[in-house]
Design a protein around this motif. Structure first.
Motif, PDB file in Angstrom:
ATOM      1  N   MET A  68     -21.981   7.966   8.634  1.00  0.00           N
ATOM      2  CA  MET A  68     -23.424   8.207   8.588  1.00  0.00           C
ATOM      3  C   MET A  68     -23.902   8.792   9.910  1.00  0.00           C
ATOM      4  SD  MET A  68     -24.935   7.576   5.725  1.00  0.00           S
ATOM      5  CE  MET A  68     -26.630   7.381   6.287  1.00  0.00           C
ATOM      6  N   ILE A  92     -28.003  11.692   2.445  1.00  0.00           N
ATOM      7  CA  ILE A  92     -26.952  11.121   1.596  1.00  0.00           C
ATOM      8  C   ILE A  92     -27.110  11.551   0.139  1.00  0.00           C
ATOM      9  CG2 ILE A  92     -26.544   9.175   3.127  1.00  0.00           C
ATOM     10  CD1 ILE A  92     -28.109   7.383   1.343  1.00  0.00           C
ATOM     11  N   LEU A 110     -20.458   6.479   4.099  1.00  0.00           N
ATOM     12  CA  LEU A 110     -21.081   6.486   2.778  1.00  0.00           C
ATOM     13  C   LEU A 110     -20.005   6.225   1.734  1.00  0.00           C
ATOM     14  CD1 LEU A 110     -23.641   7.025   1.062  1.00  0.00           C
ATOM     15  CD2 LEU A 110     -22.948   9.439   1.007  1.00  0.00           C
TER      16      LEU A 110
END
Length: 349
Positions: free
Chosen positions: A72, A57, A12
């Motif tokens: 992730m 997220i 991310l």
């Protein structure tokens, strides 16, 4: 996306403002990990993409938040590259929560954690033989999405013959299976989808009795046509404003299963929800559903689903993207509602 040298992984890069885009992620290369005693090195073959990841997220999912710069999460089908566990050999095909990367470490032993903690731990499980069914199905119809559909229908909505069951995201990994199960239980299955193409797929391929396009200008008319006796069982993956009008079309004693909250997943801020007065007026039951509570049904579901698939009565679709680097774009398509069936990224056959 940026790129550095090393072992391929997707991290991310920043928290999305609204629906995730490919630019919110970065492809980096990290060292291939080395297994310790009792561990396995697993090479990813197929990666599962799931809507809950958007909530993670944003830092709001019960499975935990994804830190900026963190790999992730996600379940994968992979092959054991190296084993230091007696029950696993090189070449074994396994399921593991390995994340968006080419290689991951997995534990070969049963986890000491219980409940959700056990499910979310990186423990490898052998993929049982399933002739005629691709191994990727264990990420979709034979995995968590299929179990969600089965448990919702069996334990929460319990549709009766003649009931009308309305299914949100009816061509997705969960909804497509849920509608087919509802029809097996004798209910009329009505798809609630985003496009006319999905409406046709729901009726022509999946066997839904009718379909409603949620963005149609004549949505109230479509709803009255498809559900003339109102809605007895409602499975929704969105608790936002879109749910409000449907609550006004509930039958007396309706059951509602809340299995997700897509509008919140795609928002950086918590959005206001619907007016719930009709839940009271119709004496409806609204139940929050978490699939982690129903893993005791997994083996039963997998046996049942394999039988139905092999006899040709359970249909499933996979939306496949090739290459780990394409995972962010595929995830963005999923969250924009542009995929059908189970969304997968194939790293290797």
């Amino acid at each position: 996306m940026s790129k550095q040298r090393g072992n391929p992984s997707i991290v991310l890069a920043r928290r999305p403002e609204g629906t995730a885009s490919a630019e919110d992620f970065a492809l980096v290369e990290q060292a291939i990990p080395q297994p310790g005693p009792g561990q396995l090195l697993v090479r990813t073959q197929v990666l599962s993409l799931d809507p809950y990841m958007a909530s993670a997220i944003q830092g709001r999912h019960m499975s935990g938040a994804v830190a900026v710069g963190g790999v992730m999460p996600g379940e994968v089908v992979g092959v054991v590259q190296e084993s230091r566990h007696p029950d696993f050999a090189e070449g074994d095909q396994v399921l593991v929560r390995g994340g968006w990367r080419s290689y991951c470490l997995a534990e070969g032993a049963e986890p000491t954690a219980q409940g959700m903690g056990a499910i979310l731990s990186p423990v490898a499980r052998h993929i049982p033989p399933s002739p005629g069914i691709p191994a990727s199905a264990w990420l979709g119809v034979l995995g968590m999405p299929g179990l969600t559909a089965f448990a919702v229908m069996l334990r929460t909505l319990r549709p009766l013959p003649g009931d009308t069951a309305l299914i949100f995201a009816a061509t997705g990994a969960v909804g497509s299976v849920a509608g087919q199960i509802a029809r097996r239980m004798g209910a009329r299955a009505v798809a609630f989808v985003g496009t006319q193409d999905k409406a046709r797929h729901a009726c022509d391929v999946l066997g839904f009795d009718d379909a409603i396009v949620r963005k149609a200008a004549d949505l109230p008319t479509q709803l009255s046509r498809a559900c003339p006796d109102r809605i007895d069982a409602l499975m929704t993956n969105d608790c936002g404003p879109g749910l409000g009008m449907l609550l006004g079309h509930l039958a007396l004693g309706a059951r509602i299963a809340l299995i997700g909250n897509m509008s919140q997943y795609n928002s950086a801020q918590i959005l206001p929800g619907p007016e719930l007065g009709q839940v009271i007026a119709q004496r409806a039951t609204m139940t929050g559903f978490v699939v982690y509570d129903h893993y005791d049904l997994m083996e039963r579901w997998q046996r049942t689903a394999q039988d139905w698939i092999n006899e040709g009565s359970l249909h499933f679709h996979e939306d496949r993207t090739i290459g780990l680097a394409q995972a962010p774009a595929a995830f963005a398509r999923l969250m924009r509602g542009e995929t059908m069936g189970k969304t997968l990224v194939v790293l290797e056959d």
